[in-house]
Design a protein around this motif. Structure first.
Motif, PDB file in Angstrom:
ATOM      1  N   UNK A  94      10.828   6.753   0.960  1.00 57.18           N
ATOM      2  CA  UNK A  94      10.024   5.699   1.591  1.00 57.18           C
ATOM      3  C   UNK A  94       8.911   6.267   2.472  1.00 57.18           C
ATOM      4  N   UNK A  95       8.410   7.432   2.082  1.00 55.43           N
ATOM      5  CA  UNK A  95       7.291   8.013   2.816  1.00 55.43           C
ATOM      6  C   UNK A  95       5.959   7.621   2.193  1.00 55.43           C
ATOM      7  N   UNK A  96       6.019   7.076   1.012  1.00 56.97           N
ATOM      8  CA  UNK A  96       4.865   6.466   0.356  1.00 56.97           C
ATOM      9  C   UNK A  96       5.376   5.484  -0.685  1.00 56.97           C
ATOM     10  N   UNK A  97       4.480   4.643  -1.170  1.00 59.98           N
ATOM     11  CA  UNK A  97       4.802   3.714  -2.264  1.00 59.98           C
ATOM     12  C   UNK A  97       3.837   3.989  -3.407  1.00 59.98           C
ATOM     13  N   UNK A  98       4.324   3.840  -4.614  1.00 60.64           N
ATOM     14  CA  UNK A  98       3.459   4.091  -5.757  1.00 60.64           C
ATOM     15  C   UNK A  98       2.346   3.057  -5.843  1.00 60.64           C
ATOM     16  N   UNK A  99       2.542   1.912  -5.218  1.00 58.39           N
ATOM     17  CA  UNK A  99       1.495   0.889  -5.180  1.00 58.39           C
ATOM     18  C   UNK A  99       0.431   1.188  -4.133  1.00 58.39           C
ATOM     19  N   UNK A 100       0.671   2.165  -3.276  1.00 55.83           N
ATOM     20  CA  UNK A 100      -0.343   2.569  -2.300  1.00 55.83           C
ATOM     21  C   UNK A 100      -1.620   2.968  -3.023  1.00 55.83           C
ATOM     22  N   UNK A 101      -2.742   2.723  -2.382  1.00 57.65           N
ATOM     23  CA  UNK A 101      -3.997   3.221  -2.936  1.00 57.65           C
ATOM     24  C   UNK A 101      -4.273   4.623  -2.395  1.00 57.65           C
ATOM     25  N   UNK A 102      -5.125   5.327  -3.077  1.00 56.59           N
ATOM     26  CA  UNK A 102      -5.560   6.631  -2.572  1.00 56.59           C
ATOM     27  C   UNK A 102      -6.164   6.459  -1.190  1.00 56.59           C
ATOM     28  N   UNK A 103      -6.881   5.364  -0.997  1.00 54.08           N
ATOM     29  CA  UNK A 103      -7.536   5.109   0.291  1.00 54.08           C
ATOM     30  C   UNK A 103      -6.535   4.951   1.434  1.00 54.08           C
ATOM     31  N   UNK A 104      -5.317   4.507   1.122  1.00 55.35           N
ATOM     32  CA  UNK A 104      -4.291   4.382   2.160  1.00 55.35           C
ATOM     33  C   UNK A 104      -3.953   5.738   2.779  1.00 55.35           C
ATOM     34  N   UNK A 105      -4.066   6.792   1.983  1.00 52.35           N
ATOM     35  CA  UNK A 105      -3.685   8.124   2.465  1.00 52.35           C
ATOM     36  C   UNK A 105      -4.871   9.061   2.648  1.00 52.35           C
ATOM     37  N   UNK A 106      -5.918   8.832   1.887  1.00 51.76           N
ATOM     38  CA  UNK A 106      -7.116   9.677   1.964  1.00 51.76           C
ATOM     39  C   UNK A 106      -8.331   8.765   2.110  1.00 51.76           C
ATOM     40  N   UNK A 107      -8.496   8.168   3.278  1.00 54.38           N
ATOM     41  CA  UNK A 107      -9.571   7.185   3.465  1.00 54.38           C
ATOM     42  C   UNK A 107     -10.949   7.762   3.142  1.00 54.38           C
ATOM     43  N   UNK A 108     -11.670   7.025   2.320  1.00 56.62           N
ATOM     44  CA  UNK A 108     -13.029   7.418   1.993  1.00 56.62           C
ATOM     45  C   UNK A 108     -13.150   8.517   0.959  1.00 56.62           C
ATOM     46  N   UNK A 109     -12.056   8.990   0.433  1.00 54.16           N
ATOM     47  CA  UNK A 109     -12.117  10.096  -0.527  1.00 54.16           C
ATOM     48  C   UNK A 109     -12.742   9.650  -1.844  1.00 54.16           C
ATOM     49  N   UNK A 110     -12.430   8.414  -2.265  1.00 52.19           N
ATOM     50  CA  UNK A 110     -12.957   7.890  -3.521  1.00 52.19           C
ATOM     51  C   UNK A 110     -13.898   6.721  -3.255  1.00 52.19           C
ATOM     52  N   UNK A 111     -14.883   6.563  -4.107  1.00 46.60           N
ATOM     53  CA  UNK A 111     -15.756   5.397  -4.008  1.00 46.60           C
ATOM     54  C   UNK A 111     -15.006   4.123  -4.371  1.00 46.60           C
ATOM     55  N   UNK A 112     -14.091   4.232  -5.332  1.00 47.52           N
ATOM     56  CA  UNK A 112     -13.265   3.085  -5.732  1.00 47.52           C
ATOM     57  C   UNK A 112     -12.029   3.057  -4.828  1.00 47.52           C
TER      58      UNK A 112
END
Length: 353
Positions: A94-112
């Motif tokens: 429970x340290x992450x969820x597969x439904x998490x977005x990349x932005x949840x953990x790496x804010x601003x890393x991806x344009x999408x």
């Protein structure tokens, strides 16, 4: 340059070896042993080797004199099985969820900002493959790899499209969630508990651990020394035949993941049947489906396959990354191993008659 023609010219009959049949831990040689040399004669690899395990019994066979059972080699995209396992372990904790977005953990890393970890794991994110730009030969940082990928038009999200960029990002997510590199987490969670003494994440180290053979590119050039940053979390792993068989056996037997996460790993619906998470299925002509992954990096090609229950597992490798008929030869070899009844039995020799 090594005398590649000399290696290819060595008679196969003299170059084919297997463990001695008198050993109680040795499997009888099946048709696979007659198929492996085709990777040299038709696939144009300098040498090839295979290690099979069934229960406590093993069988090692090689063709060509330059590959040994204990050799370390670059495992390429088999790295993805390790990375996916760590991510699914973190999900189980429970340290992450597969439904998490990349932005949840790496804010601003991806344009999408809507790309999920699930889509990265299953190659359905639509992110282009950064190695289309680097050809897998130019070392780049993870940040540069992502930037290169985003410079190309995205694919359709939700449709399977294999991309190394997905697993580079997952490596970055592991680092953000745990505070440690993906290499450190894989070593702590997988490599050390399973005693994979020949397996490592080399980082920027360009040399293979000893013992090792040589690795060649398509033109026969020696590429044994290589900067692993050409692949990073998508393919930098170094391993051995024994270690890869042990890893996939433990994984499929549920020693690394709880049942829920293992079922999730093997679920291919999101990727239209092509891919689970760090693993993919191959259905053979006899109806048997095997699970595993391949790995291709400059100078090396590796393939591990196992039954769903891990009752039988094989890993084979060549010391070059370009096999002109690899898909057909690989399938033929897997069929010989896992579908023995479909493989013609060679006629007896005069001495057996």
């Amino acid at each position: 340059m090594p005398a590649l023609r000399t290696l290819l010219a060595i008679p196969l009959a003299a170059a084919l070896f297997w463990t001695f049949p008198g050993s109680s831990t040795t499997l009888a040689a099946p048709a696979t042993d007659a198929t492996l040399p085709l990777l040299v004669t038709q696939g144009k690899a300098p040498a090839a080797a295979l290690l099979a395990r069934e229960g406590t019994k093993t069988r090692f066979v090689r063709t060509g004199p330059t590959i040994r059972r204990a050799d370390h080699f670059r495992a390429g995209s088999i790295t993805k099985s390790f990375i996916a396992t760590v991510v699914l372990q973190l999900a189980a904790e429970h340290r992450l969820r597969l439904s998490d977005t990349v932005d949840d953990h790496l804010p601003g890393r991806l344009r999408d900002h809507a790309i999920s970890l699930h889509s990265l794991l299953t190659h359905t994110s639509g992110l282009p493959d950064f190695t289309a730009r680097t050809r897998g030969t130019t070392p780049v940082s993870p940040t540069t790899a992502v930037r290169l990928a985003e410079s190309d038009p995205p694919k359709a999200r939700g449709h399977w499209s294999y991309s190394n960029t997905n697993y580079v990002l997952l490596g970055m997510v592991i680092g953000q969630v745990t505070g440690h590199s993906y290499a450190t987490e894989a070593r702590r969670r997988i490599i050390e508990p399973l005693h994979l003494t020949g397996t490592s994440f080399p980082g920027t180290r360009t040399k293979l651990p000893r013992p090792h053979g040589r690795a060649y590119d398509a033109s026969g050039g020696d590429v044994t020394t290589l900067n692993p940053r050409v692949a990073g979390a998508a393919g930098e792993l170094i391993s051995t035949l024994t270690d890869l068989n042990r890893f996939y056996t433990a994984l499929l037997k549920g020693r690394l993941l709880p049942p829920t996460q293992l079922r999730t790993m093997l679920n291919t619906r999101s990727a239209q049947g092509h891919y689970g998470m760090g693993l993919y299925p191959t259905k053979l002509p006899c109806g048997t489906t095997v699970w595993g992954h391949n790995g291709r990096i400059e100078g090396s090609y590796v393939r591990t396959a196992t039954t769903r229950t891990a009752s039988t597992v094989i890993t084979f490798r060549t010391n070059t990354d370009t096999l002109t008929k690899a898909p057909q030869l690989e399938r033929r070899l897997l069929t010989a191993e896992f579908c023995p009844r479909l493989t013609p039995t060679p006629p007896p020799s005069p001495s057996d008659a």
